[in-house]
Design a protein around this motif. Sequence first.
Motif, short mmCIF file in Angstrom:
data_model
loop_
_atom_site.label_atom_id
_atom_site.label_comp_id
_atom_site.label_asym_id
_atom_site.label_seq_id
_atom_site.Cartn_x
_atom_site.Cartn_y
_atom_site.Cartn_z
N MET A 265 0.59 -1.44 -0.03
CA MET A 265 -0.18 -0.07 -0.15
C MET A 265 0.43 1.33 -0.05
N LEU A 266 2.17 0.93 0.56
CA LEU A 266 2.71 2.44 0.65
C LEU A 266 3.84 2.71 -0.08
N GLU A 267 3.65 1.66 -1.22
CA GLU A 267 3.90 1.37 -2.71
C GLU A 267 3.25 2.79 -3.91
N ASP A 268 1.79 2.44 -3.46
CA ASP A 268 1.21 2.74 -4.37
C ASP A 268 0.98 4.50 -4.60
N ASP A 269 1.83 4.98 -6.17
CA ASP A 269 1.63 6.54 -6.24
C ASP A 269 0.18 6.75 -5.81
N GLU A 270 -0.98 6.34 -6.37
CA GLU A 270 -2.03 6.99 -6.17
C GLU A 270 -2.89 7.44 -4.79
N ILE A 271 -1.61 6.91 -3.76
CA ILE A 271 -2.61 6.63 -2.42
C ILE A 271 -1.85 8.05 -1.58
N ASP A 272 -2.17 8.94 -0.83
CA ASP A 272 -1.48 10.45 -0.76
C ASP A 272 -1.14 10.49 0.97
N ALA A 273 -3.15 9.35 1.34
CA ALA A 273 -3.10 9.46 3.33
C ALA A 273 -3.21 8.01 3.06
#
Length: 152
Positions: free
Chosen positions: A16-24
């Motif tokens: 999840m931390l590696e996903d660039d679409e997630i910012d929070a």
Amino acid sequence: MKPFGIPKRFNRYAEMLEDDEIDAIHINMPIPLHASQSIEALRAGKHAACTVPMATNLEALKAIVRAQQESGRKCMMMETVVYSREFLYVQDLYRSGKMGRLQFLRGAHQQEMASGSPFPSLMGPPKRSSLPSYVEPVPEAARPWGTGSCDK
């Protein structure tokens, strides 16, 4: 589209931390993971919101502050829901007059973190002395999760 309208799901926190679409990221895990996962989220360039307590010692809190300052991201603690649907329902009953005139009201916030909770090995042994004298542990018969251990 996945069930509940959730387009993505993750099996690993690191994924999840590696996903660039997630910012929070909102961290709502067992207490011993709060500090490390907050730091990991900040270092991955994500804003972090963590349920309380954010950490259990001063060193971990200082590490979170350093990670926040180094990342430039926001980091905050999130308290338990206050305006839940149950609260709002009772509030509407009161405001509409359906409850009548209140004579007395008492509230409490209880979190059972003693052994017998869903995560007994993560919560450690119960600390009876840390409970206020008027707070009693949840009786075993009233525990919806039962009395067994989750790590068997």
